[in-house]
Write an enzyme that holds these catalytic residues in place. Structure first.
Site, PDB file in Angstrom:
ATOM      1  N   LYS A   1      31.922  55.557  53.538  1.00  0.00           N
ATOM      2  CA  LYS A   1      31.382  55.296  54.879  1.00  0.00           C
ATOM      3  C   LYS A   1      32.050  56.204  55.910  1.00  0.00           C
ATOM      4  O   LYS A   1      31.383  56.803  56.760  1.00  0.00           O
ATOM      5  CB  LYS A   1      31.575  53.811  55.240  1.00  0.00           C
TER       6      LYS A   1
ATOM      7  N   GLN B   1      35.042  45.254  55.869  1.00  0.00           N
ATOM      8  CA  GLN B   1      34.561  45.341  54.486  1.00  0.00           C
ATOM      9  C   GLN B   1      34.757  44.011  53.761  1.00  0.00           C
ATOM     10  O   GLN B   1      35.839  43.432  53.790  1.00  0.00           O
ATOM     11  CB  GLN B   1      35.317  46.473  53.756  1.00  0.00           C
TER      12      GLN B   1
ATOM     13  N   ASP C   1      26.738  46.098  60.874  1.00  0.00           N
ATOM     14  CA  ASP C   1      26.391  45.598  59.540  1.00  0.00           C
ATOM     15  C   ASP C   1      25.249  44.580  59.624  1.00  0.00           C
ATOM     16  O   ASP C   1      24.607  44.281  58.624  1.00  0.00           O
ATOM     17  CB  ASP C   1      27.616  44.900  58.918  1.00  0.00           C
TER      18      ASP C   1
END
Ligand code: NAP
Length: 286
Positions: A53, A97, A120
């Site tokens: 990412k 994460q 997200d």
């Protein structure tokens, strides 16, 4: 029939080039889009994901910060970091994460992220926005699937879409996005009695289960479009999806491969969301 591939690498390359161009334009106006990625613990798969990412951000010209913490970090300390990132004007997207260590309540951490930076799309406010058709961030994986359908010019109106899987991060938001595009949507899960009876009716099938060969050729209507979200390992240890690719490609009209399908699109949509967040921040100041 042999299905056409929907190539997630090629589509990602195209979309990331657009993100890079838009990022350069934003920078010319004095704003650099920024993503903060927070990793707690040393889960090997998570380490690979966060590295990818951050690398993708750098390649597209976005600013990125990777914060790594020990698995022993307290929930309170993590919440404090999230609050600090919420207040950091150089950061437009915050990604914590998952999975988090067991002593940390992941949902509590997600809800601590400002919805304006929830790139997200996991915050309840983002889920509610998707549900009600309001502006908000869409979860990256199903959003990437929608871009793949768009890339083949697929008109979902009146089509029957079957989503296999009902997780909050893939299955449910996928179903809502398909519904928003006027598909008739069926959601299947582990309690579904006759999965094949459902999938045989589908014009579009999205498999998001996490089990190999959940979808085989005998379960697919000729000409259906098949998107494979699953990430599994085969007997040789190679990455594979939920779909029996070799069989289904003989029946479907379009199919996504694994690897090189939905996976790269997920990171691409993270960049798209972060850029959009920065664009919104800029328009809020004007
Ligand atoms: P998840 O939270 O484990 O959800 C799996 C879903 O599949 C559940 O809703 C489960 O039903 C359903 N299911 C399980 N067995 C089934 C069966 N035999 N028939 C029908 N449905 C069944 O997983 P997830 O997070 O949604 O992820 C799904 C897969 O996508 C995983 O392989 C994951 O690694 C992959 N993934 C890939 C990406 C990417 O970027 N490519 C991103 C995210 C996830 P119940 O709800 O009844 O338990």
């Amino acid at each position: 029939m042999t299905a056409q591939l929907i190539d997630g690498n090629a589509l990602s390359k195209q979309l990331r080039a657009q993100v890079a161009a838009d990022t350069a334009a934003l920078k010319a106006q004095g704003l650099t889009p920024g993503l903060a990625v927070v990793l707690v613990g040393d889960n090997p798969a998570s380490q690979v994901y966060v590295r990818n990412k951050v690398k993708a951000c750098e390649e597209a010209g976005l600013h990125s910060v990777l914060e790594k913490y020990e698995a022993t970090m307290s929930e309170a300390d993590l919440l404090a970091r999230v609050t600090a990132l919420n207040n950091d004007s150089s950061i437009h997207g915050i990604l914590v994460q998952l999975p988090l260590p067991a002593h940390i309540d992941a949902q509590k951490v997600i809800e601590a992220i400002s919805p304006a930076k929830d790139v997200d799309g996991f915050h309840m406010a983002s889920a509610g926005a998707l549900m009600t058709g309001m502006p908000g961030f869409w979860p990256c994986t199903p959003y990437g699937c929608m871009k793949m359908l768009e890339s083949i010019g697929y008109n979902l109106t009146g089509k029957h879409a079957v989503v296999i899987g009902r997780s909050n991060i893939v299955g449910k938001p996928m179903a809502l996005m398909l519904l928003q595009q006027n598909a008739t949507v069926t959601i299947c899960h582990s309690g579904t009695q006759d999965l094949k009876a459902m999938t045989l009716q589908a014009d579009v099938i999205v498999a998001a289960v996490g089990k190999r060969n959940v979808l085989t050729a005998d379960m697919v209507k000729p000409g259906a479009v098949v998107l494979d979200v699953g990430m599994n390992r085969n007997d040789e240890g190679k990455l594979c999806g939920d779909v029996d690719f070799d069989g289904v490609k003989e029946v479907a009209s379009y199919i996504t491969p694994v690897p090189g399908g939905v996976g790269p699109m997920t990171i691409t949509m993270l960049l798209v969301n972060t850029l959009e967040s920065a664009q919104r921040a800029l328009s809020d100041t004007h």
